[in-house]
Scaffold this active site. Structure first.
Site, mmCIF file in Angstrom:
data_model
loop_
_atom_site.group_PDB
_atom_site.id
_atom_site.type_symbol
_atom_site.label_atom_id
_atom_site.label_comp_id
_atom_site.label_asym_id
_atom_site.label_seq_id
_atom_site.Cartn_x
_atom_site.Cartn_y
_atom_site.Cartn_z
ATOM 1 N N HIS A 53 0.794 -1.227 0.172
ATOM 2 C CA HIS A 53 0.034 -0.113 -0.162
ATOM 3 C C HIS A 53 1.018 1.205 0.005
ATOM 4 C CE1 HIS A 53 -3.449 2.577 0.734
ATOM 5 N NE2 HIS A 53 -2.508 3.138 1.839
ATOM 6 N N HIS A 104 -9.959 2.859 -0.934
ATOM 7 C CA HIS A 104 -10.019 2.140 0.462
ATOM 8 C C HIS A 104 -10.958 0.999 0.351
ATOM 9 C CE1 HIS A 104 -9.716 3.945 4.820
ATOM 10 N NE2 HIS A 104 -8.536 3.985 4.451
#
Length: 745
Positions: A53, A104
């Site tokens: 990420h 997300h």
């Protein structure tokens, strides 16, 4: 306590590096960098900052090609680009606009409301950190089948989270998508976009420069939310009666974020901020290491000064916590008092937690003992780089050979009519008001266009009426059939949607959602999509300003459709002179711009009617898209409406154009009516003009080399396809609007 001194004296202690997502060679590399084993706090920092990420370790070898695209736009030079919190583009008149889209996804599956809400909060802070006032948000969403039980679990919560957070911030939600496909079952995609506005001189960057400058943490207190994998690490250091597990999804407080926005903008106006970084993914680990790495290279932090919501947090947890609504600023000593005064005015807690040093090290102390002593670049910018193996999948040729040409087609007028209605009521094409009515689209009073228009449009200057338009698009089925062409088709559709309103496209942000990078098939899809997007941006002359990569989006062995969401931003010189979506008046002439070919593979018709995916996607012609965009910009004031042709083809464009203001149309099709209605050929737009302006439109089409086909005229309360069928708008609207309420209410 596991201090730097203890780590040097205790080299063989077992550490849970694998549980924190690190590979054996990555852990060995950390030991090599430090010349010892890491402390538990250092291990926490490296594990989150070297994660997929944060470090883009599987994707950056492919992302670097975006740097080959010239950083110029039709208006001027890009002021900030890839590597910053968000891209910043000159839009003229001394204004700049910053925009970015991020994902997300996984948190929104685990806890739909908070996952989606904090996705909005995080992207808003990225925009704020550039020195801009956030002015609008958008939400490209992907879900499993509408009828699936898990879709009924996640969709309402995700929509409520997006709306709840954005509405509380007072930010209009001006666009997005809601797409349904079985591959997203168990892995919904929640992508969030924010747009911000600033004057050129107000640009701020994330760097900690100036020895002796103070490092101030301000905003919400730090809690145990958003830590995720560190619960394993915590079990190494907590007492037996300490917390056993922390929540992995962040918990948002939009009212705190609203205060943080206004406080930060006043701090900028007071010129008391030398550098700034929001605390998003990886929390303090990210903010401290990135600020130090991008600045003079040294920072000292007293971690026990960090205000806590939970006094039991261990230092490594504080470093990894992704608690929301926090910012970190670098402030000259003489400005600290003024900084604190402004924070107090807004009731925002602020604490000096450290200072910029000339050591070239990030050094963090906990109650007087050193728990972190690392070169900051090794944490923030020198993580692992993987050249993952990739290869064209063995199944790709068979997939492309299985085209939609042989599928049974409607042949009679009644069958065509039934198909129009079936598509209009299908989950991907139906009215999305059940979702968008939960969003405030017009707060602040500067929204010019919003859902269901082709693009969102915001006025950014009330005197000149300067504005910007933004669209997000991606057809994952096209990307599955051909990821190179699929990425370009996503770019082309977003570019076209911005142009339909009369804006001139300037720049791109992307959110690249794919399955596991450890699967060579997926990495091939990713590599091809990046290559396609780069080549497309080069041809269209629009730079990539930044974006996001989200990998490991799959359930078991089933990866999601490759979903490279592309956001395009365009500038509008005068928002009072824009082109609306949908028929505007009766008695006007209806035309199609662009050519229709028999291109039905990957189409909504093949998907809805036959559950089929195979063949090759529509041909990409970026030259035609560019010419079409120029015509649409030059046609502002002449065109009375414009609506792009994409999912559902001409059929759906006619349905939506008629229903927008309840104005029917009568059209005549010269070719195969099935192909004319349901093909999804690119570079096409449905437009209307007044009868007296037909000659001017014809001249404009010739001038730009864009095919022009007269279809008919507007009027009445029915959609009529001469010689085939007619459908009352009342019946169309009932079908179009019924789907989501019936499934979700």
């Amino acid at each position: 306590m596991d201090t730097v001194e203890v780590a040097a004296q205790d080299p063989d202690r077992q550490q849970p590096w694998a549980d924190l997502g690190l590979k054996a060679d990555e852990y060995a590399r950390i030991r090599e960098i430090l010349g010892r084993r890491p402390t538990s706090s250092e291990l926490a920092m490296y594990s989150v900052m070297w994660s997929e990420h944060c470090s883009y370790k599987s994707s950056k070898v492919h992302l670097k090609q975006f740097g080959e695209i010239p950083q110029e736009t039709p208006v001027g030079k890009m002021l900030a680009g890839i590597g910053e919190n968000a891209g910043v583009i000159d839009v003229g008149q001394g204004y700049a606009v910053t925009f970015k889209v991020e994902s997300h996804n996984h948190p929104s599956y685990v806890e739909p409301y908070q996952g989606a809400a904090t996705g909005v909060g995080g992207i808003v802070r990225d925009i704020l950190a550039m020195g801009a006032r956030p002015v609008a948000v958008m939400d490209p969403l992907r879900f499993g089948p509408l009828e699936a039980a898990d879709t009924h679990r996640v969709l309402p919560g995700i929509v409520a989270g997006v709306g709840g957070y954005g509405n509380c911030l007072g930010l209009p939600n001006i666009g997005g998508e809601a797409v349904f496909d079985e591959t997203y079952l168990g892995n919904p995609l929640v992508n969030a976009l924010c747009v911000g506005v600033l004057r050129h001189e107000d640009l701020h960057l994330a760097k900690a420069s100036g020895v002796g400058n103070q490092v101030i943490l301000y905003g919400a207190r730090t809690g145990g939310d958003g830590i995720g994998g560190v619960s394993v690490l915590a079990s190494e250091t907590f007492d037996a009666d300490g917390p056993a597990k922390r929540p992995s999804v962040q918990v948002g407080d939009p009212f705190m974020e609203k205060l943080l926005i206004e406080c930060t903008l006043e701090l900028f106006a007071a010129r008391v901020v030398a550098g700034i970084q929001d605390l998003g993914g990886a929390g303090l680990s990210c903010a401290t290491s990135e600020l130090a790495s991008a600045g003079d290279g040294g920072m000292h932090v007293e971690l026990d000064r960090v205000p806590l919501r939970d006094s039991s947090l261990a230092p490594e947890e504080i470093l990894m916590s992704e608690s929301q609504e926090r910012m970190m600023a670098v402030v000259e000593p003489g400005d600290v008092a003024a900084f604190m005064e402004i924070c107090a005015k807004w009731d925002v807690e602020a604490v000096v937690v450290g200072e910029v040093t000339d050591t070239g090290r990030l050094q963090i102390d906990w109650h007087g003992e050193r728990v972190v002593d690392v070169p900051p670049r090794t944490v923030a910018h020198e993580g692992p780089t993987y050249e993952r193996p990739f290869a064209r999948p063995a199944w790709q040729d068979a997939l492309q050979a299985d085209g939609a040409e042989a599928l049974p087609r409607p042949a009679t007028g009644d069958e065509l009519r039934a198909t129009v209605l079936r598509l209009a009521g299908s989950p991907n094409l139906c009215d999305k008001s059940w979702i968008t009515d939960q969003y405030d689209r017009y707060v602040q009073g500067n929204t010019v266009l919003a859902q269901p228009s082709d693009s969102g449009m915001i006025r950014i200057d009330e005197e000149s009426n300067l504005g910007v338009a933004v669209a997000t698009d991606c057809n994952g089925r096209f990307a599955k059939l051909d990821p190179y062409a699929g990425a370009q088709l996503a770019l082309a559709e977003s570019y076209r949607n911005v142009a339909t309103g009369g804006a001139r496209p300037l720049a791109v942000s992307d959110c690249l959602n794919f399955g596991s990078p450890e699967d060579p098939d997926v990495m091939w899809q990713f590599a091809e999509a990046c290559r396609g997007l780069k080549d497309g941006c080069l041809e269209l002359g629009v730079p990539v300003t930044g974006g996001n990569v989200s990998l490991y989006n799959q359930t078991g062995e089933t990866a999601i459709l490759p979903t490279p969401v592309v956001a395009v931003l365009g500038v509008v010189e005068d928002v009072t002179r824009r082109t609306p979506t949908g028929f505007a008046a009766t008695g006007e002439q209806v035309f199609q711009l662009g050519a229709t070919r028999e291109e039905l593979s990957g189409s909504e018709w093949a998907h809805v009617v036959h559950g089929h995916l195979g063949g090759r996607p529509p041909a990409v012609d970026l030259g035609a898209e560019k010419a079409l965009g120029s015509l649409l910009a030059d046609g502002v004031g002449l065109l009375t409406s414009a609506h792009d042709l994409s999912e559902g083809g001409l059929s759906q464009a006619l349905v939506e154009s008629c229903l927008r203001r309840g104005i029917g149309a009568t059209v005549r099709l010269s070719g195969d009516p099935f192909v004319e209605l349901f093909s999804e050929s690119a570079a096409r737009v449905l437009v209307t003009v007044a009868t007296e302006d037909v000659a001017r439109l014809t001249e404009l089409a010739l001038e730009h080399g864009v095919p022009l086909t007269r279809l008919g005229e507007t009027g009445g309360a029915t959609l009529v396809v001469e010689g085939q069928f007619d459908v009352p708008l009342e019946e169309l609207r009932a079908t179009w609007t019924a789907t989501l309420p019936a499934a979700l209410s």
